[in-house]
Scaffold this active site. Structure first.
Site, mmCIF file in Angstrom:
data_model
loop_
_atom_site.group_PDB
_atom_site.id
_atom_site.type_symbol
_atom_site.label_atom_id
_atom_site.label_comp_id
_atom_site.label_asym_id
_atom_site.label_seq_id
_atom_site.Cartn_x
_atom_site.Cartn_y
_atom_site.Cartn_z
ATOM 1 N N GLY A 71 0.826 -1.207 0.000
ATOM 2 C CA GLY A 71 0.000 0.000 0.000
ATOM 3 C C GLY A 71 0.858 1.254 0.000
ATOM 4 O O GLY A 71 0.530 2.251 -0.660
ATOM 5 N N HIS A 201 -2.522 -7.389 2.280
ATOM 6 C CA HIS A 201 -2.495 -7.970 3.633
ATOM 7 C C HIS A 201 -3.553 -7.405 4.572
ATOM 8 O O HIS A 201 -3.697 -7.861 5.696
ATOM 9 C CB HIS A 201 -1.087 -7.862 4.251
ATOM 10 C CG HIS A 201 -0.671 -6.501 4.696
ATOM 11 N ND1 HIS A 201 -0.610 -6.164 6.029
ATOM 12 C CD2 HIS A 201 -0.284 -5.415 4.014
ATOM 13 C CE1 HIS A 201 -0.187 -4.902 6.129
ATOM 14 N NE2 HIS A 201 0.021 -4.440 4.916
ATOM 15 N N THR A 237 10.629 -8.082 -11.954
ATOM 16 C CA THR A 237 9.918 -9.349 -12.143
ATOM 17 C C THR A 237 8.772 -9.424 -11.141
ATOM 18 O O THR A 237 8.953 -9.156 -9.959
ATOM 19 C CB THR A 237 10.894 -10.530 -11.937
ATOM 20 O OG1 THR A 237 11.962 -10.369 -12.866
ATOM 21 C CG2 THR A 237 10.209 -11.870 -12.162
ATOM 22 N N CYS A 325 5.392 4.789 18.174
ATOM 23 C CA CYS A 325 6.660 4.729 18.890
ATOM 24 C C CYS A 325 7.792 4.894 17.888
ATOM 25 O O CYS A 325 8.110 3.990 17.137
ATOM 26 C CB CYS A 325 6.776 3.392 19.597
ATOM 27 S SG CYS A 325 7.207 3.568 21.304
HETATM 28 N N1 PLP Z 1 -2.513 3.401 4.038
HETATM 29 C C1 PLP Z 1 -3.228 3.034 5.104
HETATM 30 C C2 PLP Z 1 -4.497 3.761 5.417
HETATM 31 C C3 PLP Z 1 -2.800 1.991 5.919
HETATM 32 O O1 PLP Z 1 -3.499 1.640 6.976
HETATM 33 C C4 PLP Z 1 -1.582 1.325 5.588
HETATM 34 C C5 PLP Z 1 -1.064 0.272 6.457
HETATM 35 O O2 PLP Z 1 -1.320 0.207 7.627
HETATM 36 C C6 PLP Z 1 -0.884 1.739 4.453
HETATM 37 C C7 PLP Z 1 -1.381 2.781 3.697
HETATM 38 C C8 PLP Z 1 0.382 1.067 4.034
HETATM 39 O O3 PLP Z 1 0.112 -0.208 3.544
HETATM 40 P P1 PLP Z 1 1.287 -1.307 3.472
HETATM 41 O O4 PLP Z 1 1.455 -1.831 4.850
HETATM 42 O O5 PLP Z 1 0.786 -2.356 2.534
HETATM 43 O O6 PLP Z 1 2.478 -0.609 2.957
#
Ligand code: PLP
Length: 377
Positions: A71, A201, A237, A325
Site C-alpha cells: 500500500g 495484507h 519481475t 513509537c
Molecule cells: N494506508 C493506510 C491507510 C494503511 O493503513 C496502511 C497500512 O497500515 C498503508 C497505507 C500502508 O500499507 P502497506 O502496509 O501495505 O504498505
C-alpha cells in the site's frame, strides 16, 4: 495460550483459500511471466486473472490496475509520480492531516522539491471539512488525496462528495483505500475516483503486494526504472504468488462482503456497548455512524495504552495503541491529535480492529481482561 487477535487494521491472517491458490506459483509454476515457454505463460495468465479480480472488486477495467509491492508503494506512486508527470499544470496538492504516513511523507518529499501542499483539518469525528477543501482549491491545484477510511479511528470520508468537487474543478482525486477495500463497498464508476491505493495484507491476502488503480487517461511517471513490466510503469519481475494471492483475496472479499460487514459491525457494536456500560470515563474516538465495520478506538482515562498492551499481551490479546513509537520516543498519534484529543487522551487510546476469526466469546474475554487490568492499576 490462545491468541486472540484484534489488530486486523495492522494486518490480517491469510485466508487458507488464498494460500492454496498461491502455492503453485511458489513451487512448480515458478516461471518468469516475461518468458515465452509454458510455465512463463502460466504465470502471465495468473497475473492477468488476478488483475481482473482486483479490478472487479472496485468496478474498474483490468488495464487500469497496476501491481505494486504494498500500500505504501501505491501511495508513493500516486502522489509523487502523478505530481512529477503533471507539474507543468500546477504544483499544489490538497490532502488531510489524518492520512497515513505513506501519503504525508510523500507530500513532505514533494514540498522539498518545490510543490505546495495543503493539509486539511478534520472535525472531532475525523471527517474532513468539505468547505475548507473547496476554499483551499487554487488554480494550480493538480490533485486531491483523501483517504477512504482512517486506519486508526476507522472514520469513512465523504468520498463521493469530494470526488464531485474534484471533478467540477478538473482536479485528479486519489484515495488511499488500504483500509477500505474488502471492508466497505467501493464502486469507482459510481464514486468517480481517479486513483486508488490498496494492499493485500489488509484483506486476508499476503504481505508485500499492493495495487494502484489509475483511471485511463491519467498520466503518471514510472516508479521503478528497469524492464517493461506493468505497462512500463513499474519495472521488476512480478511477485506472481503475491499477485495471485491479492486477486484471490479480492475475489473472496467481494463474494463475502455482505456477511463480513454485518458480522464485524455486530462484534464491534457489542464491544462498544459493553465497554460503554461497564467501564467508566471512556471516550469513543471517531464517528459512530461513518465508521469501518471492524474498528473501535477507545480512550481509557488515566491509562497508558502501551502498558495496557503489554498486559493484554500477557493473556494472549493483540491490539494496538494510539501512539506511534518512533525510535523509542512515544508521541501521540497525529490522527488523535487532529481530532482534538489531549495528549493524555491520545496516550490512553486502545484500537481494537475485529476480523472474521473473532467470536463474541473472544470479545467477552477482551472486555473482562480490560476490566481486570484497569481495576488493578
Ligand atoms: N494506508 C493506510 C491507510 C494503511 O493503513 C496502511 C497500512 O497500515 C498503508 C497505507 C500502508 O500499507 P502497506 O502496509 O501495505 O504498505
Amino acid at each position: 495460550m490462545k491468541i486472540r487477535y484484534f489488530d486486523n487494521a495492522a494486518t490480517t491472517p491469510i485466508n487458507e483459500k488464498v494460500l492454496i491458490k498461491m502455492f503453485p506459483y511458489l513451487t512448480n509454476s515458478y516461471g518468469n511471466s516475461s518468458a515465452m515457454y509454458t510455465i512463463g505463460r502460466h504465470a502471465k495468465k495468473a497475473i492477468e486473472e488476478a488483475r481482473r479480480e482486483v479490478a472487479d472488486i472496485i468496478n474498474v477495467k483490468p488495464k487500469e490496475i497496476y501491481f505494486t509491492s504494498c500500500g505504501s508503494e501505491s501511495d508513493n506512486t500516486a502522489i509523487k509520480c502523478f505530481a512529477y508527470a503533471n507539474k507543468d499544470k500546477g504544483k499544489h496538492i490538497i490532502t488531510s492531516k489524518i492520512e497515513h504516513h505513506a501519503i504525508l511523507e510523500s507530500c513532505r518529499a514533494l514540498e522539498r522539491q518545490g510543490f505546495e501542499v495543503t493539509y486539511l483539518n478534520v472535525n472531532k469525528e475525523g471527517i474532513v471539512d468539505v468547505n475548507e477543501l473547496v476554499n483551499s482549491i487554487r488554480n494550480d491545484t493538480i490533485m486531491i488525496s483523501i483517504m477512504f477510511a482512517n486506519n486508526e479511528i476507522g472514520t469513512i470520508q465523504p468520498i463521493e462528495q469530494i470526488s464531485k468537487i474534484a471533478k467540477s474543478k478538473n482536479i485528479v482525486f486519489h484515495t488511499d483505500a488500504v483500509q477500505a477495500v474488502g471492508n466497505v463497498e467501493i464502486d469507482i464508476l459510481k464514486l468517480g475516483i481517479d486513483m486508488l491505493s490498496a494492499s493485500a495484507h489488509k484483506l486476508n491476502g499476503p504481505k508485500g503486494v499492493g495495487a494502484l488503480y489509475v483511471r485511463t487517461g491519467i498520466n503518471f511517471e514510472k516508479y521503478i526504472d528497469g524492464g517493461h513490466q506493468e505497462k512500463n510503469k513499474r519495472a521488476g519481475t512480478e511477485n506472481v504468488a503475491g499477485i495471485v494471492g491479492l486477486g484471490e483475496a479480492c475475489k473472496l472479499a467481494k463474494q463475502n462482503l455482505g456477511y463480513h460487514i454485518n458480522y464485524l459491525t455486530e462484534l464491534r457494536d457489542y464491544y462498544i456497548k459493553r465497554i460503554t456500560e461497564e467501564i467508566p470515563n471512556i471516550k469513543i474516538n471517531g464517528s459512530l455512524e461513518k465508521r469501518l465495520p471492524g474498528n473501535a478506538n477507545i480512550s481509557f482515562k488515566d491509562t497508558d495504552a502501551q502498558e495496557l498492551l503489554f498486559k493484554l499481551d500477557e493473556v494472549g490479546i493483540c491490539a494496538s495503541s494510539g501512539s506511534a513509537c518512533n525510535t523509542g520516543i512515544q508521541a501521540p498519534s497525529h490522527v488523535l491529535t487532529a481530532i482534538g484529543l489531549t495528549p493524555e487522551e491520545a496516550n490512553g487510546a486502545l484500537r481494537t480492529t475485529f476480523g472474521e476469526d473473532n467470536t463474541f466469546e473472544d470479545v467477552d474475554f477482551l472486555v473482562e481482561e480490560l476490566k481486570r487490568i484497569l481495576n488493578d492499576k
